[in-house]
Design a protein around this motif. Structure first.
Motif, mmCIF file in Angstrom:
data_model
loop_
_atom_site.group_PDB
_atom_site.id
_atom_site.type_symbol
_atom_site.label_atom_id
_atom_site.label_comp_id
_atom_site.label_asym_id
_atom_site.label_seq_id
_atom_site.Cartn_x
_atom_site.Cartn_y
_atom_site.Cartn_z
ATOM 1 N N ILE A 361 0.840 -1.211 0.000
ATOM 2 C CA ILE A 361 0.000 0.000 0.000
ATOM 3 C C ILE A 361 0.867 1.250 0.000
ATOM 4 O O ILE A 361 0.601 2.217 -0.729
ATOM 5 C CB ILE A 361 -0.957 -0.011 1.210
ATOM 6 C CG1 ILE A 361 -1.995 -1.135 1.050
ATOM 7 C CG2 ILE A 361 -1.650 1.334 1.363
ATOM 8 C CD1 ILE A 361 -2.849 -1.360 2.283
ATOM 9 N N THR A 374 -3.905 4.723 5.978
ATOM 10 C CA THR A 374 -4.145 3.315 6.291
ATOM 11 C C THR A 374 -4.272 3.128 7.795
ATOM 12 O O THR A 374 -3.394 3.515 8.562
ATOM 13 C CB THR A 374 -3.011 2.418 5.759
ATOM 14 O OG1 THR A 374 -2.843 2.662 4.370
ATOM 15 C CG2 THR A 374 -3.352 0.957 5.972
ATOM 16 N N VAL A 383 -7.534 -4.293 7.413
ATOM 17 C CA VAL A 383 -7.054 -2.923 7.233
ATOM 18 C C VAL A 383 -8.044 -2.118 6.413
ATOM 19 O O VAL A 383 -8.760 -2.652 5.569
ATOM 20 C CB VAL A 383 -5.662 -2.887 6.569
ATOM 21 C CG1 VAL A 383 -4.626 -3.504 7.476
ATOM 22 C CG2 VAL A 383 -5.667 -3.567 5.216
ATOM 23 N N PRO A 385 -7.596 0.953 4.129
ATOM 24 C CA PRO A 385 -6.928 2.037 3.401
ATOM 25 C C PRO A 385 -7.970 3.022 2.879
ATOM 26 O O PRO A 385 -8.927 2.620 2.223
ATOM 27 C CB PRO A 385 -6.223 1.313 2.238
ATOM 28 C CG PRO A 385 -6.379 -0.147 2.505
ATOM 29 C CD PRO A 385 -7.563 -0.309 3.381
#
Length: 464
Positions: A361, A374, A383, A385
């Motif tokens: 990322i 993030t 997660v 993002p």
């Protein structure tokens, strides 16, 4: 092309009025707009509903479905309308069936460690009520103060406590559901174990209202743990180092109830939003919590944090300070989104792949020149993002779409899922084949056809 309809909207609404006798049918333009379009999400595939049905009883739900079957009207189930994936927005000329007013806590049984609730009961309200009896309801989505149990069930909501207590599916013992044909069925029950028949309860959990309308939920309650809860902060140079520390803590035996990660961009945004100064401590922030911070557990935590080069470790047993830390995590979204256009995503990977995903990322953000914040529930590999761009740019930039596609593909490559806890809705329903494979994708449609052969329940949500 001219289409000759066999009935008018007035005829449909007249039939609906005859079948919905306890609740309210709302057709004014303000209400239709309010319920049809979520505040942050509109899409070409959502549209203005024909009517909003405010159900007050199971009979209202059955009546709505009776009219829907007769006239082939799409029915969009809606609870507190907190979906982030266009899962409960209106469909053109649909019925929006709201269960928000079906909000009674029917039973709290301390002896059986369960509660029986209607779908409109707010998650946080249930938790507050059962705590009066020394119990608690574990699922803790970020929307805990505003989301309903019915919506949590429909989306299999997760949240901050999933690392120890699991998602909604792990805390549901049984449900009652009205099927598309109008039958109300009971699935599961009051026992902590149940091995009879196919597990249809878990089929309903996470089905996003495409298989039936949830009318009652029996949830598991847990006793409030003994001891003093402990919360803390630790800072790392980057999210990759943080992820490695989280993986070590996760398998250490201390059983944290929270392992939340925020990257340096998010910490900077929170400082600006809250007037705090955490960004000066270092890059990525880890917020952790233990139900009972024994000395042995804290020794393990401190050793693992130090082994992974954590800085500025802070620990508190003070309830007020802990509440402030939880609020800090909850304020992440307004801190990031205020003044920006945005898309927040929701991927989950095996714990061993969390650090590689974080690396990817970060590299992708630099490669495409997009701003990515993030954060997420690092303890279970989930997660979020969030990509933002200037508010003045109304159309989603091509680089944002490319970034999302690349993140999804990388997540699947790492053995993960592109929907950890926010469900699928309209935003990701075309990825079924990519994530599940052709055979399972076909089976999903066969299950939908079995439960809802006329395809009136939330069509094109969950699966394309």
């Amino acid at each position: 092309m001219t289409v000759f309809r066999p009935f008018s909207n007035n005829e449909v609404l007249s039939d609906l009025q005859a079948n919905v006798t306890d609740g309210r049918i709302l057709t004014d333009s303000d209400t239709l707009n309010q319920f049809s379009f979520s505040k942050n999400l509109t899409d070409d595939d959502s549209g203005l509903a024909m009517a909003v049905i405010e159900a007050h009883s199971v009979k209202d739900i059955q009546g709505t479905l009776k009219t829907a079957r007769k006239f082939h009207i799409p029915v969009v189930p809606q609870d507190q309308a907190t979906s982030t994936v266009i899962g409960s927005d209106g469909i053109e000329n649909s019925f929006i069936l709201s269960t928000a007013k079906m909000n009674q806590i029917k039973e709290i049984s301390r002896a059986d460690s369960l509660a029986v609730v209607e779908p409109g009961v707010i998650n946080g309200d249930l938790d507050k009520e059962v705590r009066k009896q020394g119990m608690f309801y574990a699922p803790d989505p970020g929307s805990k103060p505003i989301s309903g149990i019915g919506g949590n069930v429909n989306t299999n909501a997760g949240g901050m406590s999933t690392v120890k207590y699991g998602a909604t599916k792990d805390n549901v013992l049984g449900v009652k559901v009205v099927l598309a044909d109008g039958r109300e069925i009971k699935l599961g029950g009051r026992t902590l174990k149940q091995a009879f028949g196919y597990d249809l309860t878990q089929l309903i959990v996470g089905s996003e209202g495409t298989l039936g309308i949830v009318t009652e939920v029996t949830v598991k309650l847990l006793p409030i743990p003994l001891g003093t809860p402990v919360m803390g902060l630790a800072f790392f140079d980057n999210m990759t180092e943080l992820s490695k520390a989280v993986a070590a803590i996760r398998i250490s035996g201390v059983y944290p109830t929270m392992l939340e990660a925020l990257d340096s961009n998010t910490v900077i945004a929170l400082d600006k939003y809250e007037g705090t100064h955490y960004a000066s401590d270092n890059g990525a922030m880890l917020i952790f919590k233990l139900d009972n911070g024994t000395q042995e557990a804290m020794d393990v935590i401190n050793k693992l944090l130090n082994d992974h080069n954590a800085d500025h470790i802070q620990v508190t047993q003070d309830a007020t300070e802990q509440a402030a830390l939880e609020k800090l995590r909850q304020d992440m979204l307004p801190a990031i989104f205020t003044g920006n256009q945005h898309i927040m995503e929701d991927m989950a990977v095996p714990l061993s792949q969390l650090a590689p995903l974080m690396d990817y990322i970060q590299d992708l953000s630099k490669e495409l020149g997009v701003k990515i914040y993030t954060a997420g529930h690092a303890g279970d590999g989930n997660v979020h993002p969030s990509i933002v761009w200037p508010e003045s740019v109304k159309e989603t930039p091509d680089t944002v779409i490319i970034a999302l596609q690349k993140m999804f593909k990388k997540t699947l490559e790492l053995g993960g899922t592109i929907s950890g806890e926010h469900a699928v809705g309209m935003l990701k329903n075309q990825w079924n084949n990519a994530e599940l494979g052709e055979d399972v994708d076909q089976l999903q449609h066969q299950i939908k056809d079995l439960f809802d052969p006329m395809n009136v329940l939330n069509p094109k949500r969950k699966i394309d």
